[in-house]
Scaffold this active site. Sequence first.
Site, PDB file in Angstrom:
ATOM      1  N   SER A 785      36.448  45.918  43.973  1.00  0.00           N
ATOM      2  CA  SER A 785      37.487  45.051  43.421  1.00  0.00           C
ATOM      3  C   SER A 785      37.076  43.590  43.574  1.00  0.00           C
ATOM      4  O   SER A 785      36.084  43.174  42.991  1.00  0.00           O
ATOM      5  CB  SER A 785      38.831  45.350  44.083  1.00  0.00           C
ATOM      6  OG  SER A 785      39.872  44.749  43.367  1.00  0.00           O
ATOM      7  N   ASP A 863      42.361  52.317  35.332  1.00  0.00           N
ATOM      8  CA  ASP A 863      42.573  51.256  36.319  1.00  0.00           C
ATOM      9  C   ASP A 863      43.601  50.275  35.769  1.00  0.00           C
ATOM     10  O   ASP A 863      43.301  49.470  34.890  1.00  0.00           O
ATOM     11  CB  ASP A 863      41.248  50.555  36.613  1.00  0.00           C
ATOM     12  CG  ASP A 863      41.320  49.649  37.828  1.00  0.00           C
ATOM     13  OD1 ASP A 863      42.417  49.158  38.134  1.00  0.00           O
ATOM     14  OD2 ASP A 863      40.275  49.427  38.462  1.00  0.00           O
ATOM     15  N   HIS A 896      42.628  52.285  40.161  1.00  0.00           N
ATOM     16  CA  HIS A 896      41.800  51.367  40.948  1.00  0.00           C
ATOM     17  C   HIS A 896      41.278  52.005  42.235  1.00  0.00           C
ATOM     18  O   HIS A 896      40.251  51.589  42.762  1.00  0.00           O
ATOM     19  CB  HIS A 896      42.615  50.115  41.274  1.00  0.00           C
ATOM     20  CG  HIS A 896      41.786  48.935  41.655  1.00  0.00           C
ATOM     21  ND1 HIS A 896      40.767  48.434  40.871  1.00  0.00           N
ATOM     22  CD2 HIS A 896      41.816  48.141  42.756  1.00  0.00           C
ATOM     23  CE1 HIS A 896      40.223  47.387  41.455  1.00  0.00           C
ATOM     24  NE2 HIS A 896      40.834  47.194  42.612  1.00  0.00           N
TER      25      HIS A 896
END
Length: 931
Positions: A785, A863, A896
């Site tokens: 991320s 995501d 995610h």
Amino acid sequence: MSASTHSHKRKNSHLFPQRKSSNSSMDKPFFPNNDSVANTDPQSNENGHTINEIRPTEATIDVTDVPQTPFLQEQYSMRPRRESFQFNDIENQHHTHSFFSVNKFNRRWGEWSLPEKRSYVLVFTLIALSVLVLLVILIPSKLLPTKITRPKTSAGDSSLGKRSFSIENVLNGDFAIPEDTFHFIDPPQRLLGQDSDPGLYFTTKEIDGHTNFIAKQLFDETFEVNLGGNRFLYEGVEFTVSTVQINYKLDKLIFGTNLESEFRHSSKGFYWIKDLNTGNIEPILPPEKSDDNYELGLSKLSYAHFSPAYNYIYFVYENNLFLQQVNSGVAKKVTEDGSKDIFNAKPDWIYEEEVLASDQAIWWAPDDSKAVFARFNDTSVDDIRLNRYTNMNEAYLSDTKIKYPKPGFQNPQFDLFLVNLQNGIIYSINTGGQKDSILYNGKWISPDTFRFEITDRNSKILDVKVYDIPSSQMLTVRNTNSNLFNGWIEKTKDILSIPPKPELKRMDYGYIDIHADSRGFSHLFYYPTVFAKEPIQLTKGNWEVTGNGIVGYEYETDTIFFTANEIGVMSQHLYSISLTDSTTQNTFQSLQNPSDKYDFYDFELSSSARYAISKKLGPDTPIKVAGPLTRVLNVAEIHDDSILQLTKDEKFKEKIKNYDLPITSYKTMVLDDGVEINYIEIKPANLNPKKKYPILVNIYGGPGSQTFTTKSSLAFEQAVVSGLDVIVLQIEPRGTGGKGWSFRSWAREKLGYWEPRDITEVTKKFIQRNSQHIDESKIAIWGWSYGGFTSLKTVELDNGDTFKYAMAVAPVTNWTLYDSVYTERYMNQPSENHEGYFEVSTIQNFKSFESLKRLFIVHGTFDDNVHIQNTFRLVDQLNLLGLTNYDMHIFPDSDHSIRYHNAQRIVFQKLYYWLRDAFAERFDNTEVLHL
């Protein structure tokens, strides 16, 4: 700063009074006159704030058929009430600390996401270095201070015969530590005396092969109430409990079943009310039941909860708020305009993700007399569309639309409404904010006074407002301009309400808040009245209140308990301060041994602060216990059978005797410009002085985050160290949290500028100082991320000089593609910071990736946080340059966290074995092709 030396006084009860039933203080009917609201004229206060009446109407209902989930999941919430709980594997009476956690934005997905059925919560151990192990060869280092941890050994023990471990050991749960279920049950109001606090909690027990919920007391070990099992029949259909809430009288339970996760904190499911006096279990439903294909008329709710004093049940269905009295069984519709664009008492995507960190947007007065809820209007917010690819019954792709504002585009708007349960009237509250204002927090200071925080769109100017209901008076009691300290407004910690205490001549409610002081460090401030504008600073120093901040309050001694990093910036300990003493001097007390600098503790206190759950999370084996607060402060010194040992680590300790665990050191490095950087060094247990070792740099680096602490860990990085014989560095660059605004503010308006510079300099200096042990041709960096973004920016800056390999999971590659609230908080809007967005913080020098030996990119197609658009744009640019020195793995329908359809296991296997092949030089013969 000075710490007081007096002992903290606590009461010991010789006789404990019988627990009394808590009767409702509400004696007026809910929505009296059988109407939704009454007709009243708008009221105006002296500031021109208007309270308008709203008349809700009834709703229609629809339900979606989903499979039943026969296991419990852990639930996290910003709500002060703690009686709603989810667990892994409800068929067992304990849950398990796990091997594993991965960072998402602001470290949140590892902390707050709903785990899979067998997902274990991070577990870990790196035990103190034994001076008897003389065979260990340490890397020379001039970098101090240093803390080294490794397995403890007996006098006759050595590392001979021990073995390394790999990612497979971690994924198989070889290092999992079972943990008994334990959750305090909150009383209907704060317990002001410790003698009235029995330490009521609930746990689970296997009875005749079935899991049962059991209520117990810490005061009376013989007290036990069986609340029933985790499975029940309704209309001949069996349901399995996923969440449970228990009222303090132990006569009502709310169950959640068939929960389906939506986003980070939200889900939908069936909710039920159980009457323990009769044993009846009935569904919680809107007034009009749905025609569901379950043929049971059930409705999927966003949530259902008890109100704080247990008089009401409130829930959200199809984005509308409903209330019902606990004993009436009939729900009343509070709002009528819920839709895909209008969210009542429930946050939209961006408020759930970036602001409230909860699936709720409703705040109850402590006596149940009133509630304030937010309505979010996303009508002008653009959609993103996420496709589903793996449904075998669909010939055409299905897609999901999510309201997702991006930098510079339309944001949602919010309104606040007051529900007065005593007269049944709903009022709109004029907040005085602008069109693009952001609602950051809400909390009742007293039964009649509501406090909330709003900022401008860019999260730079904070207004703290207090609304007094009886007088209809609204005042702005504090204004913070973060531009003055080159900062921003972050998500805030909860305030603590301080009740009146006539014997001390304290006749009004006040509160404790946590915010930056004049030196830029987050500290405790006491506001002695609800409208106070000038606070009393309770704590001072070059350290910060950390973790959950305030964890408890003891009324009898006016003592506040909080966690902070005063002893060490990477650690966390428990402190107390007397509110009475601190009005004249800054005196706080460390409740744990200051010499245990590297310990990391977390605490959860009962209502009166008489009892506590004590969690030592590092650097040694994690330990969790429960008992009287004064007896669980230091878990290493507990030798009392009356203290509940919640972690069951006997098998774990026996198992790790077979492994050479890595050695972890906590270090500081001063860079050339004088900035001090904290980092963690993890080394193999037995270094060969004749061998040169690869390095893996692990990075997150998000602004205000603090990712690398002294919490112990046996996870991905430790498996890499042990199984691949690699040295790992975990670096906290400037812009991260825990060290005040002088360190944090470096990130403002230039995300991705200082992080790669700090990471590169720390890595280079480390290599230079340990050159005889480092293989400079095998230096890799990885992150997830924001960490993926930082890894790519570091590669872009370094241009192959230091880093030869990189792994980026779900990375941001262009901040115009991320959400508006998070991005504009640090970067302002693109029209206001063109250079920051398009020159500094985006990845644009794609040619630099040619210098890598190999790049590995990973992303999930569903995501909702960092859209796969980021990765596709990056790969497209690499393709345009004709670069082929990269690998990519796409996980269909994973969000995610990358967990869908066995993805969590596979993603870490992929990362581990890709790194193995990289350091084995299996990619080195691959030519970089050019168009």
